[in-house]
Design a protein around this motif. Structure first.
Motif, PDB file in Angstrom:
ATOM      1  N   ASN A 103       0.992  -1.189   0.115  1.00  0.00           N
ATOM      2  CA  ASN A 103       0.088  -0.079  -0.067  1.00  0.00           C
ATOM      3  C   ASN A 103       0.993   1.328  -0.077  1.00  0.00           C
ATOM      4  O   ASN A 103       0.592   2.247  -0.823  1.00  0.00           O
ATOM      5  CB  ASN A 103      -0.975   0.002   1.180  1.00  0.00           C
ATOM      6  N   ILE A 104       2.080   1.182   0.692  1.00  0.00           N
ATOM      7  CA  ILE A 104       2.851   2.328   0.822  1.00  0.00           C
ATOM      8  C   ILE A 104       3.542   2.475  -0.586  1.00  0.00           C
ATOM      9  O   ILE A 104       3.944   3.353  -1.035  1.00  0.00           O
ATOM     10  CB  ILE A 104       3.988   2.091   1.861  1.00  0.00           C
ATOM     11  N   PHE A 105       3.826   1.418  -1.286  1.00  0.00           N
ATOM     12  CA  PHE A 105       4.409   1.569  -2.437  1.00  0.00           C
ATOM     13  C   PHE A 105       3.416   2.112  -3.347  1.00  0.00           C
ATOM     14  O   PHE A 105       3.888   2.885  -4.616  1.00  0.00           O
ATOM     15  CB  PHE A 105       4.777  -0.105  -3.122  1.00  0.00           C
ATOM     16  N   GLY A 106       2.045   1.831  -3.420  1.00  0.00           N
ATOM     17  CA  GLY A 106       1.246   2.499  -4.407  1.00  0.00           C
ATOM     18  C   GLY A 106       1.153   3.792  -4.059  1.00  0.00           C
ATOM     19  O   GLY A 106       0.974   4.819  -5.053  1.00  0.00           O
ATOM     20  N   ILE A 107       0.947   4.234  -2.733  1.00  0.00           N
ATOM     21  CA  ILE A 107       0.893   5.769  -2.689  1.00  0.00           C
ATOM     22  C   ILE A 107       2.170   6.329  -3.042  1.00  0.00           C
ATOM     23  O   ILE A 107       1.806   7.514  -3.495  1.00  0.00           O
ATOM     24  CB  ILE A 107       0.862   5.927  -0.935  1.00  0.00           C
ATOM     25  N   SER A 108       3.518   5.994  -2.928  1.00  0.00           N
ATOM     26  CA  SER A 108       4.300   6.529  -3.620  1.00  0.00           C
ATOM     27  C   SER A 108       4.520   6.597  -4.870  1.00  0.00           C
ATOM     28  O   SER A 108       4.758   7.566  -5.714  1.00  0.00           O
ATOM     29  CB  SER A 108       5.882   5.401  -3.217  1.00  0.00           C
ATOM     30  N   ALA A 109       3.978   5.624  -5.858  1.00  0.00           N
ATOM     31  CA  ALA A 109       3.719   5.541  -7.168  1.00  0.00           C
ATOM     32  C   ALA A 109       2.900   6.541  -7.703  1.00  0.00           C
ATOM     33  O   ALA A 109       3.137   7.340  -8.692  1.00  0.00           O
ATOM     34  CB  ALA A 109       3.467   4.251  -7.656  1.00  0.00           C
ATOM     35  N   MET A 110       1.864   6.766  -6.679  1.00  0.00           N
ATOM     36  CA  MET A 110       0.719   7.833  -7.310  1.00  0.00           C
ATOM     37  C   MET A 110       1.378   9.187  -7.203  1.00  0.00           C
ATOM     38  O   MET A 110       1.251  10.055  -7.983  1.00  0.00           O
ATOM     39  CB  MET A 110      -0.324   7.701  -6.494  1.00  0.00           C
ATOM     40  N   SER A 111       2.093   9.481  -6.026  1.00  0.00           N
ATOM     41  CA  SER A 111       2.886  10.629  -5.804  1.00  0.00           C
ATOM     42  C   SER A 111       3.977  11.145  -6.904  1.00  0.00           C
ATOM     43  O   SER A 111       3.894  11.938  -7.453  1.00  0.00           O
ATOM     44  CB  SER A 111       3.577  10.614  -4.562  1.00  0.00           C
ATOM     45  N   MET A 112       4.433   9.937  -7.456  1.00  0.00           N
ATOM     46  CA  MET A 112       5.417  10.268  -8.414  1.00  0.00           C
ATOM     47  C   MET A 112       4.636  10.645  -9.694  1.00  0.00           C
ATOM     48  O   MET A 112       4.912  11.715 -10.471  1.00  0.00           O
ATOM     49  CB  MET A 112       6.321   8.727  -9.046  1.00  0.00           C
ATOM     50  N   GLY A 113       3.434  10.009  -9.904  1.00  0.00           N
ATOM     51  CA  GLY A 113       2.723  10.224 -11.095  1.00  0.00           C
ATOM     52  C   GLY A 113       2.460  11.608 -11.130  1.00  0.00           C
ATOM     53  O   GLY A 113       2.340  12.322 -12.168  1.00  0.00           O
ATOM     54  N   ILE A 114       1.842  12.263  -9.868  1.00  0.00           N
ATOM     55  CA  ILE A 114       1.254  13.665  -9.763  1.00  0.00           C
ATOM     56  C   ILE A 114       2.394  14.598  -9.963  1.00  0.00           C
ATOM     57  O   ILE A 114       2.071  15.463 -10.660  1.00  0.00           O
ATOM     58  CB  ILE A 114       0.819  13.702  -8.332  1.00  0.00           C
ATOM     59  N   SER A 115       3.518  14.179  -9.599  1.00  0.00           N
ATOM     60  CA  SER A 115       4.515  15.383  -9.612  1.00  0.00           C
ATOM     61  C   SER A 115       4.926  15.467 -11.125  1.00  0.00           C
ATOM     62  O   SER A 115       5.601  16.533 -11.587  1.00  0.00           O
ATOM     63  CB  SER A 115       5.781  14.728  -8.893  1.00  0.00           C
ATOM     64  N   LEU A 116       4.743  14.470 -11.913  1.00  0.00           N
ATOM     65  CA  LEU A 116       5.138  14.301 -13.487  1.00  0.00           C
ATOM     66  C   LEU A 116       3.786  15.273 -14.237  1.00  0.00           C
ATOM     67  O   LEU A 116       4.034  16.038 -15.246  1.00  0.00           O
ATOM     68  CB  LEU A 116       5.319  12.975 -13.999  1.00  0.00           C
TER      69      LEU A 116
END
Length: 232
Positions: free
Chosen positions: A36-49
Motif C-alpha cells: 500500500n505504501i508502494f502504491g501511494i509512492s507511485a501515485m505521488s510520482m505520477g502527480i509530480s510529473l
C-alpha cells in the motif's frame, strides 16, 4: 550514461539477496502493509510529473488511443504468455509451475511495468533518472518481500529488466535531437498518468492492465507536436 537503469537492476539484486537471507523473518503485517505504501509512492510520482504538462488535451488523446490499441492487442496478456512459453517449456510439477508463475509475474512487474518502460525512456530523453531512482527504492523492498518466497532466484529477474531498460534508454536517447521541450513535458505527463495507474493497482484500489496503456507513450509526442501546430 544509463545510470538509472543500472541502479534499478542492482537494487533488485541486492533486495533479492536480503530477501533470501532475512525475508522469512519479516512480520506478516509488514509484508501486507508495504504494498500500500508502494502504491501511494507511485501515485505521488505520477502527480509530480502530470503537473508539468504542456498540452493536456494531446496527452489525454494519446492515453485514450494508446489504451485502445493496447487492449485490442492484449499486450499484457501476450507478454505474460510469451514469457511463460519461453521459461516453462518442459513439464513441471505443481510446485515448480507455481514457482515459475511467480517468477514471470516478477519479471513483468520489474521490467515491463509502465513505470519501468517510462522511466528508461525518460532517462534517455531528458537525462533525468529520478523516476528510475524512485522505482529502484520500491523494487528493492519488493524484491525483499518476494525473496522470502522465491529465495535468491528473484535476483535473476534483474537480467531481463536491465536488458530491456538499456534497449529503451539507447533507443530514446538517439531521438532526443528531434524533440522539443513541450513534447518532452507531455511525454512525462503521460508517463505520470500511467505511473498513477500503477499506484492504484499496487494499492489494490483499482486493477489496470498497465502494459496495455504503454502504447500511449509512443503516441504522445507526435500528438503533442501536431497539437502545437493547431491555430488556437
Amino acid at each position: 550514461m544509463p545510470t538509472g537503469v543500472l541502479v534499478n537492476g542492482i537494487c533488485v539484486v541486492i533486495g533479492g539477496i536480503f530477501g533470501g537471507l532475512f525475508g522469512k523473518k519479516l512480520p506478516k503485517y509488514i509484508v501486507d502493509t508495504l504494498p500500500n505504501i508502494f502504491g501511494i509512492s507511485a501515485m505521488s510520482m505520477g502527480i509530480s510529473l502530470i503537473v508539468h504538462v504542456s498540452s493536456l488535451s494531446a496527452v489525454i488523446l494519446a492515453l485514450i488511443v494508446g489504451t485502445l490499441i493496447g487492449e485490442t492487442l492484449h499486450l499484457e496478456t501476450r507478454i505474460s504468455s510469451g514469457l511463460h512459453r519461453i521459461l516453462c517449456r518442459n513439464q513441471q510439477s505443481d510446485r515448480q509451475a507455481e514457482f515459475m508463475s511467480v517468477m514471470i509475474s516478477m519479471i513483468v512487474l520489474f521490467g515491463f511495468s509502465g513505470t519501468g518502460v517510462f522511466g528508461a525512456l525518460n532517462s534517455g530523453f531528458s537525462g533525468d533518472h529520478t523516476i528510475l531512482f524512485a522505482k529502484s527504492i520500491l523494487d528493492f523492498f519488493t524484491a525483499i518481500i518476494f525473496g522470502a518466497t522465491l529465495g535468491y532466484a528473484i535476483c535473476i529477474t534483474a537480467v531481463p529488466q536491465t536488458t530491456l531498460g538499456l534497449i529503451l534508454f539507447f533507443c530514446s536517447s538517439s531521438l532526443l535531437p528531434l524533440l522539443t521541450d513541450p513534447m518532452i513535458a507531455d511525454f512525462k505527463a503521460c508517463g505520470g498518468m500511467i505511473t498513477f495507474a500503477v499506484g492504484l493497482k499496487m494499492s489494490k484500489i483499482k486493477h489496470y492492465n498497465v502494459l496495455n496503456l504503454v502504447p500511449a507513450l509512443v503516441l504522445v509526442m507526435p500528438f503533442s507536436y501536431l497539437w502545437g501546430l493547431l491555430p488556437f
